[in-house]
Design a protein around this motif. Structure first.
Motif, PDB file in Angstrom:
ATOM      1  N   THR A 140       0.564  -1.391   0.155  1.00 51.05           N
ATOM      2  CA  THR A 140      -0.049  -0.168   0.041  1.00 51.05           C
ATOM      3  C   THR A 140       0.777   1.253   0.130  1.00 51.05           C
ATOM      4  N   GLU A 141       2.185   1.202   0.425  1.00 55.85           N
ATOM      5  CA  GLU A 141       2.836   2.345   0.684  1.00 55.85           C
ATOM      6  C   GLU A 141       4.084   2.515  -0.625  1.00 55.85           C
ATOM      7  N   GLY A 142       4.505   1.240  -0.859  1.00 55.65           N
ATOM      8  CA  GLY A 142       5.578   1.090  -1.852  1.00 55.65           C
ATOM      9  C   GLY A 142       5.933  -0.363  -2.106  1.00 55.65           C
ATOM     10  N   TRP A 143       6.943  -0.538  -2.903  1.00 57.00           N
ATOM     11  CA  TRP A 143       7.302  -1.958  -3.237  1.00 57.00           C
ATOM     12  C   TRP A 143       8.226  -2.625  -1.957  1.00 57.00           C
TER      13      TRP A 143
ATOM     14  N   PHE B 239      13.222  -6.892   6.034  1.00 63.96           N
ATOM     15  CA  PHE B 239      11.995  -6.432   5.357  1.00 63.96           C
ATOM     16  C   PHE B 239      12.428  -4.868   5.123  1.00 63.96           C
ATOM     17  N   GLU B 240      11.913  -4.399   3.723  1.00 69.37           N
ATOM     18  CA  GLU B 240      11.923  -3.140   3.333  1.00 69.37           C
ATOM     19  C   GLU B 240      10.800  -2.450   2.220  1.00 69.37           C
ATOM     20  N   ILE B 241      10.521  -1.294   2.478  1.00 68.58           N
ATOM     21  CA  ILE B 241       9.704  -0.716   1.537  1.00 68.58           C
ATOM     22  C   ILE B 241      10.270   0.285   0.913  1.00 68.58           C
ATOM     23  N   ASN B 242      10.199   0.262  -0.523  1.00 67.38           N
ATOM     24  CA  ASN B 242      10.923   1.536  -1.400  1.00 67.38           C
ATOM     25  C   ASN B 242       9.764   2.345  -1.991  1.00 67.38           C
TER      26      ASN B 242
ATOM     27  N   PHE C 279      12.761   6.404  -5.662  1.00 68.84           N
ATOM     28  CA  PHE C 279      12.714   5.309  -5.039  1.00 68.84           C
ATOM     29  C   PHE C 279      13.264   5.221  -3.555  1.00 68.84           C
ATOM     30  N   ASN C 280      12.931   6.272  -2.640  1.00 62.99           N
ATOM     31  CA  ASN C 280      13.523   6.183  -1.384  1.00 62.99           C
ATOM     32  C   ASN C 280      13.207   4.960  -0.636  1.00 62.99           C
ATOM     33  N   LYS C 281      13.908   4.518   0.055  1.00 63.33           N
ATOM     34  CA  LYS C 281      13.737   3.579   1.162  1.00 63.33           C
ATOM     35  C   LYS C 281      12.936   3.978   2.170  1.00 63.33           C
ATOM     36  N   LEU C 282      11.641   3.572   2.377  1.00 66.97           N
ATOM     37  CA  LEU C 282      10.438   4.326   3.405  1.00 66.97           C
ATOM     38  C   LEU C 282      10.781   3.631   4.638  1.00 66.97           C
ATOM     39  N   THR C 283      10.846   2.430   4.736  1.00 65.74           N
ATOM     40  CA  THR C 283      10.840   1.349   5.942  1.00 65.74           C
ATOM     41  C   THR C 283      11.878   0.254   5.721  1.00 65.74           C
TER      42      THR C 283
ATOM     43  N   GLU D  69      10.911   4.083   9.859  1.00 67.13           N
ATOM     44  CA  GLU D  69      10.324   4.534   8.997  1.00 67.13           C
ATOM     45  C   GLU D  69      10.702   5.983   8.694  1.00 67.13           C
ATOM     46  N   LYS D  70      10.610   6.334   7.278  1.00 60.89           N
ATOM     47  CA  LYS D  70      11.218   7.639   6.881  1.00 60.89           C
ATOM     48  C   LYS D  70       9.850   8.300   5.994  1.00 60.89           C
ATOM     49  N   TYR D  71      10.126   9.698   5.994  1.00 58.88           N
ATOM     50  CA  TYR D  71       9.305  10.454   5.345  1.00 58.88           C
ATOM     51  C   TYR D  71       9.707  10.104   3.568  1.00 58.88           C
ATOM     52  N   ASN D  72       8.582  10.165   2.770  1.00 55.24           N
ATOM     53  CA  ASN D  72       8.719   9.967   1.447  1.00 55.24           C
ATOM     54  C   ASN D  72       9.237  11.110   0.721  1.00 55.24           C
ATOM     55  N   LEU D  73       8.840  12.276   1.205  1.00 55.56           N
ATOM     56  CA  LEU D  73       9.443  13.420   0.234  1.00 55.56           C
ATOM     57  C   LEU D  73      10.736  13.672   0.662  1.00 55.56           C
ATOM     58  N   LYS D  74      10.991  13.494   1.807  1.00 54.49           N
ATOM     59  CA  LYS D  74      12.576  14.007   2.346  1.00 54.49           C
ATOM     60  C   LYS D  74      13.655  12.750   1.627  1.00 54.49           C
ATOM     61  N   GLY D  75      13.192  11.558   2.112  1.00 57.24           N
ATOM     62  CA  GLY D  75      14.051  10.332   1.635  1.00 57.24           C
ATOM     63  C   GLY D  75      14.997   9.979   2.966  1.00 57.24           C
ATOM     64  N   HIS D  76      15.303  10.791   3.474  1.00 57.42           N
ATOM     65  CA  HIS D  76      16.296  10.518   4.730  1.00 57.42           C
ATOM     66  C   HIS D  76      16.131  10.869   5.911  1.00 57.42           C
ATOM     67  N   ASN D  77      14.872  11.471   6.125  1.00 59.74           N
ATOM     68  CA  ASN D  77      14.727  12.038   7.385  1.00 59.74           C
ATOM     69  C   ASN D  77      13.501  10.968   8.134  1.00 59.74           C
ATOM     70  N   ILE D  78      14.073  10.681   9.325  1.00 58.61           N
ATOM     71  CA  ILE D  78      13.395   9.457  10.088  1.00 58.61           C
ATOM     72  C   ILE D  78      12.198   9.894  10.489  1.00 58.61           C
ATOM     73  N   ARG D  79      11.046   9.120  10.341  1.00 57.96           N
ATOM     74  CA  ARG D  79       9.893   9.413  10.790  1.00 57.96           C
ATOM     75  C   ARG D  79       9.450   8.659  12.014  1.00 57.96           C
ATOM     76  N   SER D  80       9.722   7.578  12.373  1.00 53.68           N
ATOM     77  CA  SER D  80       9.773   6.777  13.706  1.00 53.68           C
ATOM     78  C   SER D  80      10.730   5.793  13.707  1.00 53.68           C
ATOM     79  N   GLN D  81      11.075   5.286  14.943  1.00 52.97           N
ATOM     80  CA  GLN D  81      12.296   4.473  14.877  1.00 52.97           C
ATOM     81  C   GLN D  81      12.236   3.618  16.344  1.00 52.97           C
TER      82      GLN D  81
END
Length: 211
Positions: A4-7, A24-27, A33-37, A52-64
């Motif tokens: 639902t969020e990516g590949w 496990f990872e989500i891109n 094609f940022n690595k989101l999770t 988990e990272k923010y899609n638009l930033k690509g490198h900023n961590i959202r949660s950990q």
């Protein structure tokens, strides 16, 4: 596979290819094609460190934080899209140990695990997937701006979920309520002098999308 969020990329048990086991990872679906999770599965359940990272930033961590037997454990850190800490939440004891939304955790407004900024970000992304009506050319431009209102009760349940500016589309109203309902158990009760109180919160949601 397509999630639902990516590949999604994951491994499975040799003895049963329906059970995830290993990294496990989500891109993201779109370039770059940022690595989101990133995370880990152990015999089909989430385990170990997850990021988990923010899609638009690509490198900023959202949660950990860490999972054990499919449940979040210990202290998780939740950040905004600029990488600044919004909240630190102790999932073992179900308590907030730091929140940018208040200066004193004993006198803190109602919120949600991860913070209201993350919730507004998520709701905007989820509402973008709603099937808005197309024009005669089969296209549509949606410039959505509204506020979601709800009450967080002292037992952590929520009531009176609605758009502040009334929406005539009943299906959209139902869609919103389903997205809110799936967050059951994640609401943080407001406190005044460390005493739980009922509180109404407003969550601004805005986005522009064109099909």
């Amino acid at each position: 596979g397509k999630g639902t969020e990516g590949w999604e990329k994951y491994y499975v048990l040799k003895s049963d290819n329906t059970i995830r086991h290993g990294k496990f990872e989500i891109n993201s679906y779109t370039p770059p094609f940022n690595k989101l999770t990133t995370g880990f599965y152990k015999n089909g359940v989430k385990d170990s460190l997850w990021t988990e990272k923010y899609n638009l930033k690509g490198h900023n961590i959202r949660s950990q934080g860490y999972y054990k037997n499919d449940k979040k454990i210990g202290i998780w850190i939740y950040n905004d899209s600029n990488g600044e800490i919004i909240q630190k939440y102790d999932h073992d004891n179900d308590i907030t140990i730091f929140s940018k939304e208040c200066s004193d955790i004993h006198n803190c407004p109602a919120s949600i695990v991860g913070g209201l900024k993350q919730l507004a970000y998520d709701l905007a992304n989820e509402l973008m997937w709603y099937e808005f009506p197309l024009n005669e050319n089969g296209r549509t431009l949606i410039q959505f701006r509204n506020t979601v209102s709800l009450n967080v009760e002292i037992d952590g349940s929520i009531t009176n979920v609605e758009f502040v500016d009334p929406i005539t589309d009943e299906k959209l109203n139902d869609y919103l309520k389903k997205k809110i309902d799936k967050r059951k158990g994640k609401w943080i009760v407001a406190r005044k002098d460390n005493i739980p109180i009922r509180e109404k919160i407003n969550i601004p949601v805005a986005f522009t999308v064109q099909f």
